[in-house]
Design a protein around this motif. Structure first.
Motif, PDB file in Angstrom:
ATOM      1  N   THR A 159      17.842 -13.867  -0.969  1.00 14.35           N
ATOM      2  CA  THR A 159      16.550 -13.246  -0.715  1.00 14.35           C
ATOM      3  C   THR A 159      16.450 -11.920  -1.458  1.00 14.35           C
ATOM      4  O   THR A 159      17.350 -11.083  -1.358  1.00 14.35           O
ATOM      5  CB  THR A 159      16.338 -13.003   0.785  1.00 14.35           C
ATOM      6  OG1 THR A 159      16.417 -14.252   1.486  1.00 14.35           O
ATOM      7  CG2 THR A 159      14.978 -12.369   1.056  1.00 14.35           C
ATOM      8  N   ILE A 162      11.046  -7.227  -0.804  1.00 16.97           N
ATOM      9  CA  ILE A 162       9.874  -6.645  -1.455  1.00 16.97           C
ATOM     10  C   ILE A 162      10.257  -5.306  -2.096  1.00 16.97           C
ATOM     11  O   ILE A 162      10.908  -4.469  -1.486  1.00 16.97           O
ATOM     12  CB  ILE A 162       8.742  -6.428  -0.429  1.00 16.97           C
ATOM     13  CG1 ILE A 162       8.239  -7.783   0.091  1.00 16.97           C
ATOM     14  CG2 ILE A 162       7.582  -5.638  -1.050  1.00 16.97           C
ATOM     15  CD1 ILE A 162       7.221  -7.675   1.209  1.00 16.97           C
ATOM     16  N   ASN A 167       8.769  -6.473  -7.147  1.00  9.43           N
ATOM     17  CA  ASN A 167       8.032  -7.604  -6.578  1.00  9.43           C
ATOM     18  C   ASN A 167       7.230  -7.175  -5.357  1.00  9.43           C
ATOM     19  O   ASN A 167       7.718  -6.428  -4.503  1.00  9.43           O
ATOM     20  CB  ASN A 167       9.006  -8.730  -6.194  1.00  9.43           C
ATOM     21  CG  ASN A 167      10.187  -8.270  -5.363  1.00  9.43           C
ATOM     22  OD1 ASN A 167      10.855  -7.280  -5.698  1.00  9.43           O
ATOM     23  ND2 ASN A 167      10.461  -8.960  -4.273  1.00  9.43           N
ATOM     24  N   ASP A 168       5.985  -7.688  -5.255  1.00 10.18           N
ATOM     25  CA  ASP A 168       5.145  -7.341  -4.104  1.00 10.18           C
ATOM     26  C   ASP A 168       5.240  -8.357  -2.980  1.00 10.18           C
ATOM     27  O   ASP A 168       4.593  -8.209  -1.939  1.00 10.18           O
ATOM     28  CB  ASP A 168       3.679  -7.171  -4.531  1.00 10.18           C
ATOM     29  CG  ASP A 168       3.091  -8.443  -5.128  1.00 10.18           C
ATOM     30  OD1 ASP A 168       3.811  -9.460  -5.206  1.00 10.18           O
ATOM     31  OD2 ASP A 168       1.907  -8.408  -5.517  1.00 10.18           O
ATOM     32  N   GLN A 169       6.066  -9.409  -3.187  1.00  4.57           N
ATOM     33  CA  GLN A 169       6.346 -10.376  -2.135  1.00  4.57           C
ATOM     34  C   GLN A 169       7.852 -10.666  -2.125  1.00  4.57           C
ATOM     35  O   GLN A 169       8.529 -10.528  -3.134  1.00  4.57           O
ATOM     36  CB  GLN A 169       5.586 -11.690  -2.368  1.00  4.57           C
ATOM     37  CG  GLN A 169       4.073 -11.568  -2.319  1.00  4.57           C
ATOM     38  CD  GLN A 169       3.406 -12.924  -2.467  1.00  4.57           C
ATOM     39  OE1 GLN A 169       3.815 -13.906  -1.851  1.00  4.57           O
ATOM     40  NE2 GLN A 169       2.364 -12.985  -3.291  1.00  4.57           N
ATOM     41  N   GLU A 170       8.335 -11.075  -0.963  1.00  2.00           N
ATOM     42  CA  GLU A 170       9.736 -11.468  -0.861  1.00  2.00           C
ATOM     43  C   GLU A 170       9.980 -12.721  -1.709  1.00  2.00           C
ATOM     44  O   GLU A 170       9.175 -13.648  -1.718  1.00  2.00           O
ATOM     45  CB  GLU A 170      10.068 -11.757   0.604  1.00  2.00           C
ATOM     46  CG  GLU A 170      11.521 -12.091   0.863  1.00  2.00           C
ATOM     47  CD  GLU A 170      11.782 -12.322   2.333  1.00  2.00           C
ATOM     48  OE1 GLU A 170      12.230 -11.376   3.019  1.00  2.00           O
ATOM     49  OE2 GLU A 170      11.512 -13.449   2.803  1.00  2.00           O
ATOM     50  N   LEU A 171      11.079 -12.734  -2.455  1.00  3.25           N
ATOM     51  CA  LEU A 171      11.427 -13.867  -3.302  1.00  3.25           C
ATOM     52  C   LEU A 171      12.706 -14.516  -2.787  1.00  3.25           C
ATOM     53  O   LEU A 171      13.633 -13.835  -2.358  1.00  3.25           O
ATOM     54  CB  LEU A 171      11.630 -13.416  -4.748  1.00  3.25           C
ATOM     55  CG  LEU A 171      10.454 -12.721  -5.432  1.00  3.25           C
ATOM     56  CD1 LEU A 171      10.868 -12.255  -6.827  1.00  3.25           C
ATOM     57  CD2 LEU A 171       9.254 -13.647  -5.523  1.00  3.25           C
TER      58      LEU A 171
END
Length: 236
Positions: A159, A162, A167-171
């Motif tokens: 994981t 953010i 990144n503006d979302q969790e990847l």
């Protein structure tokens, strides 16, 4: 784990693609004894680019391992390149079959090359890495038969929080690996990453018998040059 640093240096982009999925026998675990086989290595990449176009590419290499731990990989494209890793003589040959030339280099110190490889636990290896790496979750997938050999599986989910890389979302990236101690080889991997797409690797057409010994020798008519490393003589 193990493919293949020597191939990256010697054989270019096709080897680099294979290296993402597999490894060279003995590079870290020691010499593999009594587990000969031959097979095809199939690496597949699927990626969607920002403009909506797609990359879909498959690369196939052929591999052989004898009962003394010698290993051979051969490309199947028109350029036909071969790498022979001789764990007994501690030598690596990178052969350009098109131009009939080869580079010879020393592999590793004697004490490492002569160590006999034992069974590998991909789950324990993944857990050891996870203890040093934050945001990794390890799942034991148990054992199953893959292309005729028994394999142990592990799934690692990484994981990226953010903001960690802008990144503006969790990847989340997911890597699944299946390792067979029957032949001491990685037999399948599936890696899914939102940044790079889906990469798969599989060992197919596995034949568990001793390959022709000549496969682990430089063919006649090949000019061999020794790579200067201080461990080998300058002249052939």
């Amino acid at each position: 784990m193990r493919l293949i640093a020597f191939a990256l240096a010697c054989c270019g982009s096709l080897w680099a693609q294979a290296a993402n999925a597999t490894y060279s026998p003995g590079a870290e675990t020691g010499r593999v004894v009594g587990k000969p086989y031959s097979a095809a290595q199939v690496t597949h990449t699927m990626q969607t680019l920002a403009n909506g176009s797609h990359i879909d590419r498959t690369v196939t290499n052929l591999v052989w391992q004898d009962d003394q731990g010698r290993f051979r990989m051969e490309t199947t494209d028109n350029r036909r390149r071969v790498v022979i890793q001789d764990m007994v003589a501690q030598l690596i040959y990178s052969i350009d079959m098109e131009h009939k030339t080869a580079r010879k280099s020393a592999m590793m110190p004697v004490r490492e090359a002569q160590k006999i490889a034992g069974d590998v636990s991909p789950v324990e290896e993944a857990r050891a890495t996870a203890r040093r790496t934050p945001n990794e979750m390890v799942e034991d997938l148990g054992s199953q038969s893959i292309n005729g050999v028994s394999a142990l599986g592990v799934r690692v989910t990484t994981t990226i929080p953010i903001g960690a890389i802008g990144n503006d979302q969790e990847l989340k990236s997911v890597s699944e690996r299946w390792y067979s101690n029957d032949i001491h080889a990685l037999v399948k991997t599936v890696t899914t990453d939102p940044r790079s797409g889906i990469h798969t690797y599989e060992l197919t057409d596995i034949v568990r018998s001793a390959p022709d010994p000549s496969l682990f020798q430089v063919p006649p008519g090949i000019t061999v040059t020794t790579v200067e490393d201080g461990l080998l003589p300058k002249e052939q």
